[in-house]
Design a protein around this motif. Structure first.
Motif, mmCIF file in Angstrom:
data_model
loop_
_atom_site.group_PDB
_atom_site.id
_atom_site.type_symbol
_atom_site.label_atom_id
_atom_site.label_comp_id
_atom_site.label_asym_id
_atom_site.label_seq_id
_atom_site.Cartn_x
_atom_site.Cartn_y
_atom_site.Cartn_z
ATOM 1 N N ARG A 348 44.889 33.818 65.772
ATOM 2 C CA ARG A 348 44.401 32.860 66.767
ATOM 3 C C ARG A 348 44.956 33.191 68.150
ATOM 4 N NH1 ARG A 348 46.393 28.408 64.740
ATOM 5 N NH2 ARG A 348 48.252 28.486 66.059
ATOM 6 N N ASP A 349 46.249 33.515 68.233
ATOM 7 C CA ASP A 349 46.843 33.866 69.525
ATOM 8 C C ASP A 349 46.207 35.144 70.082
ATOM 9 O OD1 ASP A 349 48.460 31.659 69.256
ATOM 10 O OD2 ASP A 349 50.251 32.798 68.689
ATOM 11 N N TRP A 350 45.969 36.112 69.210
ATOM 12 C CA TRP A 350 45.307 37.366 69.619
ATOM 13 C C TRP A 350 43.910 37.089 70.154
ATOM 14 C CZ3 TRP A 350 40.918 39.230 67.006
ATOM 15 C CH2 TRP A 350 40.499 40.522 67.345
ATOM 16 N N LEU A 351 43.163 36.213 69.469
ATOM 17 C CA LEU A 351 41.823 35.844 69.916
ATOM 18 C C LEU A 351 41.870 35.196 71.299
ATOM 19 C CD1 LEU A 351 38.805 35.065 69.711
ATOM 20 C CD2 LEU A 351 39.524 33.090 68.323
ATOM 21 N N LEU A 352 42.732 34.211 71.470
ATOM 22 C CA LEU A 352 42.775 33.481 72.729
ATOM 23 C C LEU A 352 43.269 34.359 73.871
ATOM 24 C CD1 LEU A 352 44.122 30.057 71.411
ATOM 25 C CD2 LEU A 352 41.760 30.674 71.996
ATOM 26 N N HIS A 353 44.220 35.235 73.587
ATOM 27 C CA HIS A 353 44.681 36.166 74.619
ATOM 28 C C HIS A 353 43.541 37.075 75.054
ATOM 29 C CE1 HIS A 353 46.582 39.924 76.118
ATOM 30 N NE2 HIS A 353 47.366 39.071 76.736
ATOM 31 N N GLY A 354 42.742 37.532 74.091
ATOM 32 C CA GLY A 354 41.609 38.382 74.430
ATOM 33 C C GLY A 354 40.578 37.665 75.281
ATOM 34 N N LEU A 355 40.312 36.402 74.973
ATOM 35 C CA LEU A 355 39.367 35.631 75.781
ATOM 36 C C LEU A 355 39.885 35.434 77.199
ATOM 37 C CD1 LEU A 355 38.233 32.898 73.215
ATOM 38 C CD2 LEU A 355 36.951 34.907 73.958
ATOM 39 N N ARG A 356 41.197 35.211 77.336
ATOM 40 C CA ARG A 356 41.773 34.973 78.663
ATOM 41 C C ARG A 356 41.765 36.224 79.533
ATOM 42 N NH1 ARG A 356 45.559 31.769 75.635
ATOM 43 N NH2 ARG A 356 46.957 33.572 75.509
ATOM 44 N N THR A 357 41.939 37.384 78.918
ATOM 45 C CA THR A 357 42.162 38.604 79.696
ATOM 46 C C THR A 357 40.939 39.509 79.792
ATOM 47 O OG1 THR A 357 43.022 39.729 77.716
ATOM 48 C CG2 THR A 357 44.619 38.608 79.143
ATOM 49 N N SER A 358 39.909 39.239 79.037
ATOM 50 C CA SER A 358 38.741 40.114 79.034
ATOM 51 C C SER A 358 38.000 40.045 80.370
ATOM 52 C CB SER A 358 37.792 39.718 77.905
ATOM 53 O OG SER A 358 36.557 40.408 78.038
ATOM 54 N N ALA A 359 37.515 41.193 80.814
ATOM 55 C CA ALA A 359 36.696 41.261 82.031
ATOM 56 C C ALA A 359 35.206 41.315 81.703
ATOM 57 C CB ALA A 359 37.085 42.484 82.849
ATOM 58 N N ALA A 360 34.843 41.174 80.426
ATOM 59 C CA ALA A 360 33.437 41.291 80.031
ATOM 60 C C ALA A 360 32.635 40.071 80.465
ATOM 61 C CB ALA A 360 33.342 41.473 78.520
ATOM 62 N N ARG A 361 31.350 40.293 80.684
ATOM 63 C CA ARG A 361 30.463 39.201 81.060
ATOM 64 C C ARG A 361 30.163 38.299 79.863
ATOM 65 N NH1 ARG A 361 26.782 38.523 85.340
ATOM 66 N NH2 ARG A 361 27.351 40.615 86.078
ATOM 67 N N TRP A 362 29.967 38.885 78.679
ATOM 68 C CA TRP A 362 29.644 38.137 77.464
ATOM 69 C C TRP A 362 30.778 38.300 76.465
ATOM 70 C CZ3 TRP A 362 25.264 35.150 77.269
ATOM 71 C CH2 TRP A 362 24.291 35.395 78.244
#
Length: 524
Positions: A348-362
């Motif tokens: 869950r932490d890995w998922l949320l970190h990825g959402l916070r830091t991603s530069a992707a549009r989708w």
């Protein structure tokens, strides 16, 4: 680009329940890291590529390739007609289908320890480019496969076209959906679980007399290997694998129905899971980072399609708490407990970190069980499936809330499991009328499971009545096709009128659109 974490398993348990230290060399040889030994070959002489070829997990500079040598894929001992000796397998990657311009070549070793499968990881390729590949072993040449690398992470490509599928019970129907899927214009295929089913298969199915040794539930490594041999012998499934790179993750039936990783603690359950994981690795185009260590396997990972989309593949089985209230369907209070987890804290932490830091549009979540609330009771009471995110409400609410708070621009969840097509809007709080829409979810039907479906039966109508955020329900078989552009997401529900007879046509039953920056659904 692929990013993932890996669960830890104590070495003593790894040696007892699954692949141990002796397999490190087998894995390295199977991925082509070390030179192949010379002067060793198998005694089997018939055609070894009966299960086809595949590729997967594309990166900007390469892909993983796969094949498994099995002259007799239904052999009762699970060896596929091979003996215990290692077999050198050479492979080529070319810029053209005639292999006039070979850009990469190598040799991997198919060992008995890994079911005579190989998983060479090819690097040094150009981004966003189509390639062709083939294998050679035992004096034979494999079919030609087609694959594609991911775009340069610094660029925003014009489009990502992919399909997702799940739930392909072999004895419930023909894989005609895969014949049609193989004819689509796609960059990749996402498989969201239930690649096989553990239940006994017996009698005459699809006009084929099934050998008696398949009329048992899969428990041992040998039984899982034979079951994969049955499923992967299908020519339409092979065609879909050979046509596109796949990104695959398992759900429950690759092991046993509704298993919950954190709750499976006895020795028999762990040994069965270790056998199932090893067979899954042996038969799918997975990188060595997904090699199981006994009853643990690293499957959650992130694949980037330039700056257009990040595909986050979730594992909703391995780290979950047991289903509340004895599983099934109900509205028990336990499902709201704040400490219940479907993902496990680390994932869950890995998922949320990825959402916070991603530069992707989708931001795309590849998910095994429906995230949106699915109430099957149109009345005031709720009746939900507790095996899905509805059994883990607090964690669902936290993931959606943090995605919204992090400014995730476009959250789209794609899901398998349900044997129905759904188009849904994800709400910040499904129990609160008028709650903000924070994303969209598309649930794909089964390829064959539950046999012939129907457009909309009483169960589907009840779901639409009970769940205003459900915009579409369909109960036919098929797959889902998605086109992602900078401005829009298009989802086509591709359905077949029947699967119990071959050669069914395919059609688009419905199309939904998501606009960039607007999380709600629009009908196409």
């Amino acid at each position: 680009m692929v990013h993932r974490t890996r669960p830890a398993v104590p070495p003593s348990r790894r040696r007892f329940l699954g692949i141990g230290a002796a397999s490190a060399a087998a894995v390295a040889l199977g991925t082509g890291l070390f030179p192949a030994p010379t002067g060793r070959s198998a005694s089997a002489s018939s055609y070894p590529f009966t299960l086809g070829v595949a590729s997967g997990d594309p990166r900007p500079d390469g892909v993983v390739l796969w094949t498994r040598l099995a002259p007799d894929p239904l052999a009762p001992d699970g060896r596929g007609g091979m003996d215990e000796r290692d077999v050198p397998v050479s492979y080529q990657v070319a810029a053209d289908e005639r292999f006039t311009t070979v850009v990469h070549r190598g040799t991997a070793v198919a060992s008995a320890e890994l079911g005579h499968s190989v998983h060479p990881e090819v690097t040094g390729l150009e981004p966003d480019r189509e390639y062709f590949y083939r294998f050679q072993a035992m004096g034979e040449i494999s079919p030609v496969g087609r694959t594609r690398t991911a775009p340069d992470p610094r660029t925003e490509p014009a489009a990502l076209s992919f399909a997702f599928a799940s739930c392909q019970r072999w004895d419930h129907g023909h894989y005609t959906a895969y014949r049609h899927l193989a004819e689509e214009d796609l960059h990749l295929v996402l498989h969201l679980g239930d690649y096989l089913y553990e239940y006994p298969v017996g009698g005459e199915v699809r006009g084929v007399a099934v050998p008696d040794h398949l009329a048992v539930e899969t428990v041992t490594l040998e039984q899982y290997r034979v079951r994969y041999g049955l499923y992967k012998s299908d020519p339409h499934l092979q065609a879909a694998h050979a046509r596109f790179p796949w990104v695959a993750v398992l759900d429950d039936h690759e092991v046993s129905n509704n298993w919950a990783g954190a709750a499976d603690t006895d020795g028999a359950a762990l040994a069965r899971r270790a056998a199932a994981f090893q067979a899954y690795y042996e038969n799918l185009p997975l990188r060595r980072s997904s090699l199981p260590e006994g009853p643990a396997m690293g499957l959650h990972r992130r694949i980037s399609w330039g700056r257009l989309a990040d595909l986050t593949v979730l594992d909703t089985r391995q780290y979950r708490d047991d289903q509340p209230c004895g599983d099934g369907r109900s509205d028990c209070p336990e499902r709201f407990a704040p400490d219940r987890t479907l993902l496990g804290a680390d994932q869950r932490d890995w998922l949320l970190h990825g959402l916070r830091t991603s530069a992707a549009r989708w931001h795309v979540l590849g998910n095994q069980v429906p995230m949106t609330q699915v109430d099957s009771d149109p009345g005031p009471a709720a009746r939900v499936w507790l095996d899905s995110w509805d059994g883990y409400v607090a964690e669902r609410d936290r993931v959606l809330a943090e995605a919204a708070a992090s400014g995730v621009r476009n959250l789209v969840v794609v899901t398998g499991d349900r044997h129905q097509n759904h188009a849904a809007e994800l709400l910040a709080d499904h129990s609160a009328p008028g709650s903000p829409v924070v994303g969209a979810e598309f649930v794909g039907t089964s390829v064959t499971s539950n046999r012939d479906g129907q457009d909309l039966g009483p169960q589907g109508r009840a779901l639409l009545e009970a769940n205003p955020h459900l915009r579409f329900v369909n109960e036919q078989r098929g797959y889902v096709r998605c086109l992602v552009t900078p401005g829009h997401w298009y989802t086509d529900f591709r359905v077949l009128p029947y699967v119990t007879s071959p050669d069914a046509p395919v059609s688009t039953r419905a199309t939904f659109v998501v606009e960039d920056g607007r999380p709600g659904l629009l009908e196409g």
